[in-house]
Design an enzyme around this catalytic site. Structure first.
Site, PDB file in Angstrom:
ATOM      1  N   ASN A  72     -16.950 -19.020  22.695  1.00  0.00           N
ATOM      2  CA  ASN A  72     -18.321 -18.592  23.002  1.00  0.00           C
ATOM      3  C   ASN A  72     -19.037 -17.978  21.795  1.00  0.00           C
ATOM      4  O   ASN A  72     -18.437 -17.780  20.740  1.00  0.00           O
ATOM      5  CB  ASN A  72     -18.339 -17.648  24.207  1.00  0.00           C
ATOM      6  CG  ASN A  72     -17.629 -16.338  23.899  1.00  0.00           C
ATOM      7  OD1 ASN A  72     -17.615 -15.886  22.760  1.00  0.00           O
ATOM      8  ND2 ASN A  72     -17.045 -15.732  24.919  1.00  0.00           N
ATOM      9  N   CYS A  80     -21.757 -26.772  28.984  1.00  0.00           N
ATOM     10  CA  CYS A  80     -20.944 -25.591  28.722  1.00  0.00           C
ATOM     11  C   CYS A  80     -21.353 -24.608  29.807  1.00  0.00           C
ATOM     12  O   CYS A  80     -21.260 -24.951  30.987  1.00  0.00           O
ATOM     13  CB  CYS A  80     -21.188 -25.059  27.318  1.00  0.00           C
ATOM     14  SG  CYS A  80     -22.930 -24.982  26.837  1.00  0.00           S
ATOM     15  N   SER A  81     -21.856 -23.439  29.464  1.00  0.00           N
ATOM     16  CA  SER A  81     -22.333 -22.542  30.506  1.00  0.00           C
ATOM     17  C   SER A  81     -23.809 -22.832  30.774  1.00  0.00           C
ATOM     18  O   SER A  81     -24.164 -23.411  31.787  1.00  0.00           O
ATOM     19  CB  SER A  81     -22.132 -21.087  30.094  1.00  0.00           C
ATOM     20  OG  SER A  81     -20.755 -20.842  29.923  1.00  0.00           O
ATOM     21  N   ASP A  82     -24.667 -22.450  29.809  1.00  0.00           N
ATOM     22  CA  ASP A  82     -26.090 -22.698  30.004  1.00  0.00           C
ATOM     23  C   ASP A  82     -26.521 -24.054  29.454  1.00  0.00           C
ATOM     24  O   ASP A  82     -27.622 -24.523  29.719  1.00  0.00           O
ATOM     25  CB  ASP A  82     -26.903 -21.587  29.342  1.00  0.00           C
ATOM     26  CG  ASP A  82     -26.735 -20.275  30.086  1.00  0.00           C
ATOM     27  OD1 ASP A  82     -26.826 -20.293  31.326  1.00  0.00           O
ATOM     28  OD2 ASP A  82     -26.492 -19.241  29.435  1.00  0.00           O
ATOM     29  N   ARG A 124     -23.112 -24.804  22.893  1.00  0.00           N
ATOM     30  CA  ARG A 124     -22.018 -25.741  22.649  1.00  0.00           C
ATOM     31  C   ARG A 124     -22.424 -27.159  23.037  1.00  0.00           C
ATOM     32  O   ARG A 124     -22.026 -28.127  22.394  1.00  0.00           O
ATOM     33  CB  ARG A 124     -20.789 -25.305  23.437  1.00  0.00           C
ATOM     34  CG  ARG A 124     -20.189 -24.051  22.876  1.00  0.00           C
ATOM     35  CD  ARG A 124     -19.119 -23.511  23.776  1.00  0.00           C
ATOM     36  NE  ARG A 124     -19.664 -22.600  24.771  1.00  0.00           N
ATOM     37  CZ  ARG A 124     -18.966 -21.651  25.382  1.00  0.00           C
ATOM     38  NH1 ARG A 124     -17.686 -21.495  25.098  1.00  0.00           N
ATOM     39  NH2 ARG A 124     -19.527 -20.862  26.272  1.00  0.00           N
TER      40      ARG A 124
END
Lengths: 570, 549
Positions: A274, A337-339, A343
């Protein structure tokens, strides 16, 4: 201007970082946008440093020779000054500290920067990069993909661009439903379409799946993407996070796709760390680059300890996995990835570079950054600390992407139209805010700031200097220029990016560069070609035709003789 | 012929060959006295011709009735031979082991090799000491050519002719020789034309535990100093190591006896440490399963790049003393045949532009390595896959080539030769059809009658068709002293040697060809434009009316 306590300090010494015993004496000026050091010599050499590029201003202990001041920049340049009076030194430090941390966008230099363009020229500059044109180039819209108006006025997702490309079968209700099931409404949309085999790269944020939630529309959306690649029977979902992180997100009602709910998907975790891990890692590698006369052991240990190259390899591996799936297996990939703005941007753009030779040209690279980074809401202002805000939001996401490109250049010296200098310059512009392109955190924010009316675009400016940024080994018809790049990602293939992280040694690095020699040769060749063609116009056939010979020469290439050298890649 | 006794199974059919980057080949394996040959009996497939001398180590594996031999070569390549039949495999393996470790030099391939090319310029006569002394004489009259060692009796590792200060007679040299390790009295290594300063090299002084002194030695080296000037003695050993050497009869020049000299100790490791470093480095490079952390930590643990840095730093120091301080320098370690030569030869590359030409570099290797008595045969008997007890094997010369490559990489336009030339020298130092690197000294080479019985590497290399592949297209003669950066960030792993067989160099080769092409095209155009300009000028003088724009 109220922030500038002392606009001018005389008898300042600028210390040569490569040789601390050498320095130049001059006058330091502070303007509203720059610190300017003017040497007291006949040449009156000037050194300009943008305030927005300054990352810290330190005041080491006073020495007998004066009051030292160390200015560290976001592009890892370091300036060391010696100021005679302590008061001046304190004033400069206070002014710079304030000036380098603007609190409002309006204070940034792009709003005051005036390159003397009229309105038409400015507008034209902003339309230099045409993203719709890029999709047309890829063959989109087509009978499988269309451009949806669902996000006009940023109604569905305020961090996405207004133009979005989705499968034909994705109806507005599927779009809205899928967006509701994704972090920040970032539903799966097309990033890259591989014309050769209809496989595509789509991107999104993580699904809000938690431990058991599901969304029919989101499942339909994924199904639609898979179906848009008619020959394939499944698709990959690449989660670029370490699996552990992805699992932890489930507890917060987020997570990753449940393979039981989504038919015909294969989930793949890549393990890019992250933004916080990356920020710390970069700090360590910057420190490695700035140690004065380290031993080889110190250096290699520092390099290992920073973990930096490991992270670069992870980003590269993500790109390689996606590119291989698309080009070799003909399988479409959804990346998140997350948002889906850090990445994911890295993985998609590295994959695109590997897949499509166009993105390895100067113009194509600009398009790629404008598309996968700027338009898709990579949070430039947060990540590169444009404003004085949460330091935990800062992270070298773009730096890593640029470095992946540099590592690729090392492996494929003929594949890129642009050179290392271009990457370094771009890196500086991402941080410096001299142009409006990388301002704010999304297309919507930039529209609200009226960036296009109030600032200038960097791309035509870079384009104008393309001679400076071109790779002499690039030739549009070279085999490395064509097709898909297949880099080796064994650890020993990754190198320390000296030009980026060791600017200290810049002066010595500039000794002899094969690329610069070659560029000079090519320039001269061009002049010779011109001269030859003028001579050709000599009447009465006094001169035998050089053109034919030229051609036969350029076709009669050497067969190499097994020559091998990687000078030009250094 | 005794080779036949060692070859129990001269040929085996159905052998499969695995090589880096090349497809499998199935064919017949043949063993001869000097070669391992694999022939596919197809016209278009490349065959394997491997010198036994190039084989560093072999491993055997057996599965069922067939065996596999892993052949690890001195040039770091690893190939695999799948051999049907247990007995055949064992026979082949034991033959290879015996043939690749022959003790007798005179059985080596160079004595049997007959060139397929016409020797136009005999490499054995190219770099004679008396010729290079003529060059020196044209610059200074302070030196003379001494024949004191003509029968190698004073110093077995020196050549018959050495350059010494003019005022030092042969009797003095005899005395000094007895005071220096291996009889290696101080001789001239390099004369810096720019300021007349010199670099000398020697073996350590034999002061022993009681601090013996030798007035003649002091006089000899003092004779090289300018009035009122100090000189530098660069001892390639750490102070403690030099101290310890006294107990064994060696030591260093003591201040009291050499007041005009400043001694500087640098730490260049001895051969066993360097050999160990090479083994570790190659092992790290060959393991592709490493994570990034493990690779970097193994690279660090090998210490190879630290050695590179140390050697280059010392060479820069020597060059600095000569060029910047305007001082005379004497370099030695213990024997004066290893680290000493690394330093003196690299310093010359920095100082002397002629050493950066192809001929000049050959002359440097001839002068500072071969004539200077670097024991090539001992040092290069085994390479990175060696195991068990070693007998003085060490990559001293490879380190020198690596350091040269590092400088070349930093000054890509200042060398007439390219990386391939350095790789070539590495290969031939370890296994070769040529006689150049055989033997350990000029004395041994004379005994072996190498110039009469073998072909010189230079005879082959200097033919225009071979030379072509070794010329650096970017070369622009640079008459300046060059100062490379020795910062760790500036030094890199020499991929052309250490990763050569692990990753394809196709893209880098293509880039090189592209570069060659760009430069040749430019030259061609220049030629054309010049001829046109001449034609134009001629036409103008002839007074014909021209209307060129």
């Amino acid at each position: 201007m109220e922030n500038i306590r002392t606009p001018k300090v005389e008898h300042v010494r600028l210390i040569d970082r490569t040789n601390p015993r050498r320095c130049s004496v001059g006058t330091l000026y502070l303007s509203s946008t720059h610190s300017i050091f003017v040497e007291n010599t006949e040449a009156r050499r000037e050194t300009w440093v943008l305030h927005s590029l300054v990352s810290s201003v330190e005041r080491p202990p006073v020495s007998p020779s004066g009051n030292p001041l160390v200015i560290r920049c976001k592009n890892f340049q370091v300036f060391q000054l010696l100021i005679p009076q302590e008061k001046d030194c304190l004033d400069v430090q206070a002014s710079l500290s304030r000036l380098s941390r603007p609190e409002r966008y309006g204070e940034l230099s792009c709003f005051s920067f005036n390159p003397n363009l009229n309105k038409e020229a400015r507008d034209e500059a902003w339309s230099f990069i045409d993203l719709r044109g890029d999709y047309v180039r890829m063959g989109i819209p087509s009978n499988l993909w269309y451009i949806t108006a669902a996000n006009s006025e940023y109604r569905v997702c305020d961090t996405y661009p207004s133009d979005l490309y989705v499968p034909k079968s994705a109806t507005p209700s599927v779009i809205v439903g899928s967006a509701k099931f994704r972090s920040r409404g970032r539903f799966p949309v097309l990033s890259y379409y591989h014309r050769d085999n209809s496989a595509s790269i789509c991107r999104s944020s993580q699904p809000l799946s938690g431990f058991s939630a599901r969304s029919t529309e989101d499942e339909q959306m994924i199904q639609a993407i898979m179906k848009s690649n008619p020959a394939s029977e499944f698709m990959y979902v690449v989660d670029t996070r370490p699996k552990l992180n992805a699992m932890a997100n489930r507890a917060a009602g987020k997570g990753y796709e449940n393979e039981d709910h989504y038919t015909n998907i294969k989930l793949q975790f890549i393990g890019i760390e992250n933004i916080h891990v990356m920020r710390n890692s970069q700090q360590k590698i910057i420190d490695v680059g700035q140690v004065r006369s380290p031993s080889m052991g110190d250096f290699l240990w520092g390099l290992e300890n920073s973990g930096w190259l490991k992270h670069i390899k992870a980003v590269m591996d993500a790109g390689v996995f996606i590119a291989r799936a698309v080009a070799e297996e003909g399988i479409s990939v959804l990346v998140h990835c997350s948002d889906g703005w850090d990445r994911t941007a890295q993985a998609c753009s590295v994959a695109s570079i590997l897949l499509d030779p166009y993105y390895r040209t100067l113009k194509g690279f600009m398009v790629l950054i404008e598309k996968d980074w700027v338009a898709f809401g990579h949070k430039f202002s947060h990540r590169y600390g444009h404003l004085d805000s949460d330091p935990k939001e800062i992270s070298p996401v773009m730096d890593q992407f640029l470095e992946c490109v540099w590592q690729l250049m090392e492996q494929f010296p003929c594949a890129f139209e642009f050179n290392e200098r271009f990457l370094l310059q771009l890196h500086t512009y991402v941080y410096s805010c001299q142009y409006g392109n990388f301002l704010a955190n999304s297309q919507k924010e930039r529209r609200d700031l009226r960036i296009q009316e109030r600032t200038h675009s960097v791309w035509p400016h870079l384009w104008k200097d393309q001679a400076e940024y071109s790779n002499p080994l690039y030739r549009a018809d070279h085999s490395q220029t064509q097709g898909v790049l297949r880099p080796v990602t064994t650890p020993y293939c990754f190198k320390f990016w000296k030009a980026m992280y060791n600017r200290l040694d810049q002066a010595s690095a500039a000794r002899q560069s094969p690329a610069d020699c070659l560029s000079a040769v090519r320039e001269e060749t061009q002049q010779l070609e011109e001269e030859l063609s003028t001579h050709q116009e000599v009447p009465r056939g006094t001169v035998h035709s050089p053109t034919r010979q030229e051609n036969s020469f350029s076709q009669g290439e050497e067969d190499g003789g097994g020559a091998k050298e990687d000078d030009q890649s250094q | 012929m005794e080779f036949a006794e060692l070859i129990k199974t001269p040929r085996v059919d159905g052998v499969v060959l695995h090589r880096p980057f090349l497809p499998l080949v199935e064919g017949t394996l043949c063993l001869t006295g000097h070669h391992l040959i694999l022939s596919s009996r197809q016209d278009n497939t490349e065959e394997l011709w491997l010198l036994h001398a190039d084989i560093d180590f072999i491993e055997k594996r057996f599965v069922g009735s067939s065996g596999t031999i892993i052949v690890k070569c001195k040039d770091l390549r690893i190939i695999q031979l799948d051999i049907p039949g247990m007995e055949e495999c064992l026979n082949i393996a034991s033959s290879i082991e015996a043939l690749s470790t022959l003790d007798s030099v005179s059985l080596m391939y160079p004595f049997f090799y007959r060139p397929m090319f016409e020797v136009i310029e005999d490499g054995w006569n190219l770099f004679l000491p008396e010729e290079s002394f003529k060059d020196l004489e044209s610059m200074t009259d302070e030196w003379r050519l001494s024949e004191v060692n003509r029968d190698f009796s004073i110093c077995p590792s020196y050549p018959p002719l050495v350059v010494v200060p003019k005022d030092t007679d042969d009797d003095t040299l005899l005395k000094v020789a007895s005071f220096r390790h291996g009889g290696r009295f101080p001789v001239l290594s390099y004369y810096h034309k720019k300021n007349g300063m010199v670099m000398m090299r020697a073996g350590q002084p034999l002061i022993g535990p009681n601090g013996r002194r030798c007035k003649e030695d002091e006089k000899l080296i003092n004779a090289t100093l300018r009035a009122g000037k100090r000189g530098y003695i660069i001892d390639t050993r750490a102070t403690a190591v030099a101290q310890q050497a006294k107990a064994r009869g060696g030591g260093f020049e003591q201040e009291a006896n050499y007041p005009q000299w400043r001694r500087i100790h640098k730490t260049i490791e001895r051969y066993s440490v360097l050999q160990d470093s090479l083994i570790k480095l190659v092992e790290a490079c060959n393991d592709q399963s490493h994570s990034m952390d493990r690779w970097l930590s193994k690279l660090e643990a090998s210490n190879w790049l630290s050695h590179i840095k140390e050697i280059l730093t010392t060479a820069c120091l020597a060059a600095q003393c000569i060029d910047r301080e305007g001082a005379t320098v004497l370099v030695h370690g213990t024997e004066g045949t290893d680290s000493t030569l690394q330093v003196t030869s690299l310093a010359q590359i920095l100082l002397d532009p002629s050493c950066r030409t192809i001929r000049g570099f050959q002359a440097l290797v001839e002068r500072e390595w071969l004539q200077a008595g670097h024991p090539f045969q001992h040092r290069c008997a085994q390479s990175a896959y060696s195991s068990g007890k070693l007998h003085g094997e060490a990559p001293i010369f490879l380190l020198f080539l690596d350091c040269t490559w590092q400088i070349l990489r930093q000054f890509p336009c200042s060398f007439e030769f390219n990386e391939n030339f350095l790789v070539l020298l590495f290969e031939h130092a370890y296994a070769t059809q040529f006689g150049t690197f055989l033997g350990n000294s000029a004395a041994e080479r004379a005994t072996l009658k190498l110039p009469q019985k073998t072909v010189s590497l230079w005879s082959w290399v200097n033919r225009p068709q071979e030379m072509e592949g070794f010329v650096n297209p970017l070369y622009e003669p640079n008459s300046l002293v060059i100062w490379p950066s020795v910062a760790p960030q500036s030094l890199q792993l020499w991929e052309g040697v250490f990763l050569r067989w692990n990753r394809s160099s196709k893209c880098l080769d293509e880039a090189y060809e592209e570069m060659v092409h760009i430069i040749e095209y430019n030259k061609e155009l220049q030629k054309k434009v010049n001829s046109l300009r001449r034609q134009l000028a001629q036409l103008e003088t002839e007074g014909s009316p021209l209307h060129t724009p």
